[in-house]
Enzyme design. Structure first.
Site, PDB file in Angstrom:
ATOM      1  N   GLU A  62       0.832  -1.206   0.000  1.00  0.00           N
ATOM      2  CA  GLU A  62       0.000   0.000   0.000  1.00  0.00           C
ATOM      3  C   GLU A  62       0.865   1.253   0.000  1.00  0.00           C
ATOM      4  O   GLU A  62       1.810   1.377   0.767  1.00  0.00           O
ATOM      5  CB  GLU A  62      -0.913   0.054   1.224  1.00  0.00           C
ATOM      6  CG  GLU A  62      -1.779   1.311   1.228  1.00  0.00           C
ATOM      7  CD  GLU A  62      -2.491   1.590   2.534  1.00  0.00           C
ATOM      8  OE1 GLU A  62      -3.242   2.589   2.585  1.00  0.00           O
ATOM      9  OE2 GLU A  62      -2.304   0.827   3.501  1.00  0.00           O
ATOM     10  N   ASP A 127      11.405   5.551  14.493  1.00  0.00           N
ATOM     11  CA  ASP A 127      11.330   6.995  14.257  1.00  0.00           C
ATOM     12  C   ASP A 127      12.029   7.729  15.400  1.00  0.00           C
ATOM     13  O   ASP A 127      11.740   7.479  16.567  1.00  0.00           O
ATOM     14  CB  ASP A 127       9.853   7.401  14.185  1.00  0.00           C
ATOM     15  CG  ASP A 127       9.654   8.855  13.821  1.00  0.00           C
ATOM     16  OD1 ASP A 127      10.651   9.547  13.549  1.00  0.00           O
ATOM     17  OD2 ASP A 127       8.508   9.316  13.817  1.00  0.00           O
ATOM     18  N   ASP A 129      12.673  11.612  16.638  1.00  0.00           N
ATOM     19  CA  ASP A 129      12.309  13.011  16.423  1.00  0.00           C
ATOM     20  C   ASP A 129      13.228  13.933  17.204  1.00  0.00           C
ATOM     21  O   ASP A 129      13.545  13.659  18.373  1.00  0.00           O
ATOM     22  CB  ASP A 129      10.863  13.271  16.855  1.00  0.00           C
ATOM     23  CG  ASP A 129       9.855  12.759  15.839  1.00  0.00           C
ATOM     24  OD1 ASP A 129      10.233  12.612  14.668  1.00  0.00           O
ATOM     25  OD2 ASP A 129       8.707  12.484  16.239  1.00  0.00           O
TER      26      ASP A 129
END
Length: 274
Positions: A62, A127, A129
Site C-alpha cells: 500500500e 522513528d 524526532d
C-alpha cells in the site's frame, strides 16, 4: 537489498531546508522533481527487494499520497515500476507514505471480502524526532534543526544501529531523513517484516531507557546491573557528551537549564553508591 546502510557521519550538516509548499512555484518544482530527479528504479528495487521481476511484496504494497490541499489518498498500489512512475507524475504527491504488504492488491480492496484483505508483512520502522531532545538542547526547539543539535540524531543512530546489527542480527537497514524533524530507520530483513505487534513493541522496549512523556516527568531508568547493550551505548555517548552537551549546548550555563536536567535524573542511585 543487500548491504547495511550505515548511519550518516556525525560531521554531516543538518538536512537542507524544505521548499515552501505554499509557494506558487511548488507544484512546478514538484513535477520537475518527479520527472527528472526521483530515483524510481532504486525506489522500485528497494521495495521489490532486488527481485528482477515484480513480486507480490511490491504489487500488494500500500502507498498513500497527500496531494493538493491536504487531500489524503489511501490504498494505492502498482503493477511495476513504470505504472508507479506514471501515477507519481499524474498526482505529484507532496507526501508519500509506504504501508504494509496485503494479501491482495490494495487497489482491489473494494472488490474483495473484508476478511480477504489482510496485512501480511511490513518493514520495521523506527522513528527518532528532534523534539525528543528539547529538554537538553539549547540551540533550537520544536521542529527547528541546526548543525549543532543534529549531532543528537547521529549519536542516537549509531546506538540503535549497533543494537539492530549486533543484538538482533538484522542486516538490511536504511537510515533516511524524515523530511521534517528527525530520521527514520527502515529494517527490511524478512524476520523484521514478519514481526507481529508484540515483537515490534519488544524491540522498542529493549531500546528504551527514558520513561514518561508530555504529561509526566521523564525519568532515566537504569538497572543496577547494566545490560551489555547499555554498556555499549554508554561508550558511544561518552565519546560525544563533553563536546556536544557541555560545550556546544552549554546545558549547565543557566539555573533553568540545571533544573531541566535534574528533572530527568532519578534521585536514587541504583548501584547503591553515593
Amino acid at each position: 537489498m543487500s548491504a547495511v546502510a550505515h548511519p550518516m557521519s556525525t560531521d554531516e550538516a543538518a538536512p537542507p531546508p524544505v521548499f515552501d509548499v505554499g509557494s506558487p512555484d511548488f507544484p512546478v518544482l514538484l513535477r520537475a522533481f518527479y520527472d527528472k530527479l526521483f530515483p524510481f528504479q532504486t525506489y522500485y528495487d528497494w521495495l521489490n527487494y532486488g527481485a528482477p521481476e515484480p513480486t507480490k511484496v511490491f504489487q500488494n504494497r500500500e502507498f498513500s499520497f497527500t496531494i493538493g490541499d491536504d487531500i489524503y489518498i489511501r490504498y494505492q498500489s502498482f503493477r511495476d515500476r513504470d505504472t508507479m512512475k506514471s501515477e507519481f507524475l499524474r498526482l505529484c504527491p507532496s507526501k508519500i507514505d509506504i504501508g504494509a504488504v496485503y494479501t491482495t492488491r490494495p487497489r482491489d480492496k473494494k472488490s474483495v471480502l473484508p476478511g480477504a484483505f489482510q496485512p501480511t508483512e511490513k518493514d520495521l520502522v523506527l522513528d527518532i524526532d528532534m523534539t525528543d531532545y528539547d529538554e537538553i538542547r539549547t540551540c533550537c526547539q520544536g521542529g527547528d534543526i541546526c548543525r549543532r543539535c543534529w549531532r543528537f540524531m547521529t549519536v542516537a543512530m549509531h546506538i540503535i544501529h549497533a543494537a539492530l546489527v549486533e543484538d538482533f542480527g538484522f542486516r538490511h537497514i536504511m537510515w533516511v531523513y524524515s523530511g521534517r524533524r528527525g530520521v527514520h530507520c527502515w529494517v527490511s530483513d524478512e524476520q523484521a517484516r514478519q514481526l507481529g505487534n508484540d515483537g515490534r513493541r519488544a524491540i522498542v522496549g529493549y531500546l528504551e531507557v527514558i520513561r514518561g512523556g508530555s504529561n509526566q516527568e521523564r525519568k532515566v531508568n537504569l538497572p543496577a546491573q547494566l545490560h551489555p547493550h547499555l554498556i555499549r551505548s554508554y561508550g558511544i555517548v561518552r565519546q560525544h557528551f563533553a563536546d556536544l552537551v557541555l560545550n556546544q549546548q552549554e546545558v549547565l550555563r543557566e539555573p533553568e537549564q540545571w533544573q531541566r536536567i535534574l528533572r530527568i535524573i532519578p534521585d536514587e542511585d541504583p548501584s547503591g553508591l553515593s
